[in-house]
Write a protein that holds these residues in place. Structure first.
Motif, PDB file in Angstrom:
ATOM      1  N   MET A   1       0.830  -1.180   0.000  1.00 25.10           N
ATOM      2  CA  MET A   1       0.000   0.000   0.000  1.00 25.10           C
ATOM      3  C   MET A   1       0.876   1.245   0.000  1.00 25.10           C
ATOM      4  SD  MET A   1      -3.303  -0.230   2.458  1.00 25.10           S
ATOM      5  CE  MET A   1      -3.392  -1.992   2.655  1.00 25.10           C
ATOM      6  N   GLU A   2       0.482   2.207  -0.744  1.00 26.76           N
ATOM      7  CA  GLU A   2       1.245   3.446  -0.849  1.00 26.76           C
ATOM      8  C   GLU A   2       1.063   4.284   0.424  1.00 26.76           C
ATOM      9  OE1 GLU A   2       1.056   7.380  -3.598  1.00 26.76           O
ATOM     10  OE2 GLU A   2       0.712   5.459  -4.574  1.00 26.76           O
ATOM     11  N   ASN A   3       2.170   4.813   0.946  1.00 27.47           N
ATOM     12  CA  ASN A   3       2.141   5.562   2.203  1.00 27.47           C
ATOM     13  C   ASN A   3       1.319   6.843   2.146  1.00 27.47           C
ATOM     14  OD1 ASN A   3       3.667   3.639   3.410  1.00 27.47           O
ATOM     15  ND2 ASN A   3       5.543   4.820   3.464  1.00 27.47           N
ATOM     16  N   GLU A   4       1.103   7.400   0.977  1.00 26.69           N
ATOM     17  CA  GLU A   4       0.343   8.641   0.846  1.00 26.69           C
ATOM     18  C   GLU A   4      -1.119   8.388   0.488  1.00 26.69           C
ATOM     19  OE1 GLU A   4       1.613  11.602   1.700  1.00 26.69           O
ATOM     20  OE2 GLU A   4       3.403  10.480   2.235  1.00 26.69           O
ATOM     21  N   SER A   5      -1.541   7.130   0.482  1.00 22.42           N
ATOM     22  CA  SER A   5      -2.916   6.811   0.105  1.00 22.42           C
ATOM     23  C   SER A   5      -3.895   7.361   1.141  1.00 22.42           C
ATOM     24  CB  SER A   5      -3.098   5.299  -0.024  1.00 22.42           C
ATOM     25  OG  SER A   5      -3.048   4.687   1.257  1.00 22.42           O
ATOM     26  N   ALA A   6      -5.143   7.455   0.748  1.00 16.34           N
ATOM     27  CA  ALA A   6      -6.188   7.937   1.656  1.00 16.34           C
ATOM     28  C   ALA A   6      -6.283   7.030   2.877  1.00 16.34           C
ATOM     29  CB  ALA A   6      -7.521   7.990   0.917  1.00 16.34           C
ATOM     30  N   LEU A   7      -6.057   5.737   2.688  1.00 16.49           N
ATOM     31  CA  LEU A   7      -6.126   4.793   3.799  1.00 16.49           C
ATOM     32  C   LEU A   7      -5.041   5.099   4.838  1.00 16.49           C
ATOM     33  CD1 LEU A   7      -7.566   2.395   4.984  1.00 16.49           C
ATOM     34  CD2 LEU A   7      -6.152   0.900   3.575  1.00 16.49           C
ATOM     35  N   TYR A   8      -3.828   5.391   4.387  1.00 15.90           N
ATOM     36  CA  TYR A   8      -2.751   5.753   5.308  1.00 15.90           C
ATOM     37  C   TYR A   8      -3.052   7.078   6.003  1.00 15.90           C
ATOM     38  CZ  TYR A   8       0.956   2.289   4.961  1.00 15.90           C
ATOM     39  OH  TYR A   8       1.704   1.147   5.086  1.00 15.90           O
ATOM     40  N   GLN A   9      -3.610   8.029   5.287  1.00 19.80           N
ATOM     41  CA  GLN A   9      -3.947   9.316   5.895  1.00 19.80           C
ATOM     42  C   GLN A   9      -5.020   9.142   6.960  1.00 19.80           C
ATOM     43  OE1 GLN A   9      -4.781  12.250   2.851  1.00 19.80           O
ATOM     44  NE2 GLN A   9      -3.014  11.594   1.653  1.00 19.80           N
ATOM     45  N   LEU A  10      -6.021   8.318   6.675  1.00 17.53           N
ATOM     46  CA  LEU A  10      -7.075   8.039   7.642  1.00 17.53           C
ATOM     47  C   LEU A  10      -6.487   7.345   8.864  1.00 17.53           C
ATOM     48  CD1 LEU A  10     -10.035   7.940   8.507  1.00 17.53           C
ATOM     49  CD2 LEU A  10     -10.243   5.793   7.224  1.00 17.53           C
ATOM     50  N   MET A  11      -5.617   6.358   8.636  1.00 16.84           N
ATOM     51  CA  MET A  11      -4.996   5.649   9.744  1.00 16.84           C
ATOM     52  C   MET A  11      -4.217   6.624  10.621  1.00 16.84           C
ATOM     53  SD  MET A  11      -1.983   2.782   9.885  1.00 16.84           S
ATOM     54  CE  MET A  11      -0.854   3.987   9.236  1.00 16.84           C
ATOM     55  N   ASP A  12      -3.495   7.537  10.009  1.00 17.21           N
ATOM     56  CA  ASP A  12      -2.703   8.504  10.762  1.00 17.21           C
ATOM     57  C   ASP A  12      -3.606   9.357  11.651  1.00 17.21           C
ATOM     58  OD1 ASP A  12      -0.161   9.846  11.348  1.00 17.21           O
ATOM     59  OD2 ASP A  12      -1.063  11.546  10.297  1.00 17.21           O
ATOM     60  N   ILE A  13      -4.700   9.821  11.102  1.00 25.01           N
ATOM     61  CA  ILE A  13      -5.637  10.635  11.886  1.00 25.01           C
ATOM     62  C   ILE A  13      -6.211   9.824  13.039  1.00 25.01           C
ATOM     63  CG2 ILE A  13      -7.910  11.760  11.826  1.00 25.01           C
ATOM     64  CD1 ILE A  13      -7.177  12.583   8.897  1.00 25.01           C
ATOM     65  N   ARG A  14      -6.650   8.621  12.746  1.00 29.81           N
ATOM     66  CA  ARG A  14      -7.278   7.781  13.765  1.00 29.81           C
ATOM     67  C   ARG A  14      -6.285   7.344  14.834  1.00 29.81           C
ATOM     68  NH1 ARG A  14     -12.558   7.909  13.991  1.00 29.81           N
ATOM     69  NH2 ARG A  14     -12.723   5.759  14.608  1.00 29.81           N
ATOM     70  N   MET A  15      -5.103   6.866  14.397  1.00 36.27           N
ATOM     71  CA  MET A  15      -4.132   6.320  15.344  1.00 36.27           C
ATOM     72  C   MET A  15      -3.454   7.414  16.156  1.00 36.27           C
ATOM     73  SD  MET A  15      -4.383   3.067  15.024  1.00 36.27           S
ATOM     74  CE  MET A  15      -2.966   2.381  15.838  1.00 36.27           C
ATOM     75  N   ASN A  16      -3.130   8.534  15.547  1.00 34.07           N
ATOM     76  CA  ASN A  16      -2.378   9.573  16.246  1.00 34.07           C
ATOM     77  C   ASN A  16      -3.259  10.631  16.887  1.00 34.07           C
ATOM     78  OD1 ASN A  16       0.159   8.452  15.622  1.00 34.07           O
ATOM     79  ND2 ASN A  16       0.044   9.321  13.581  1.00 34.07           N
TER      80      ASN A  16
END
Length: 100
Positions: A1-16
């Motif tokens: 999975m690409e680190n800049e994908s929407a899924l990674y951005q969502l994970m960052d918001i949720r996790m952090n």
């Protein structure tokens, strides 16, 4: 999975962001922190040489990073599975509508 994908951005918001609030209110998580603090105090009392303390610190830090990364990957996998199920279901519905 690409680190800049929407899924990674969502994970960052949720996790952090949101996870900080959840963990501060989770009794089991707080109990683990207290137990960890007890072990930290015991290590301090041993008055180990600086090199040994540094080695222990590095080891514990890497174990924490490993657990954290595993959790993030599990989150991504679960979310990705949900996305696939949703898209598969939507595609199946679309296909059924086309047949009518």
């Amino acid at each position: 999975m690409e680190n800049e994908s929407a899924l990674y951005q969502l994970m960052d918001i949720r996790m952090n962001g949101i996870m900080n609030g959840i963990t501060s209110n989770d009794g089991e998580y707080q109990q683990i922190i207290r137990k960890s603090d007890e072990y930290s105090d015991e290590l301090e009392k041993l008055e180990l040489p600086k090199e040994v303390r540094l080695l222990i610190d590095r080891y514990v830090s890497e174990q924490n990073a490993l657990g954290s990364r595993y959790g993030m990957l599990a989150y991504l996998l679960g979310f990705s599975d949900c996305k696939e199920m949703f898209l598969g279901k939507c595609l199946a519905i679309g296909t059924a509508k086309e047949r009518l």
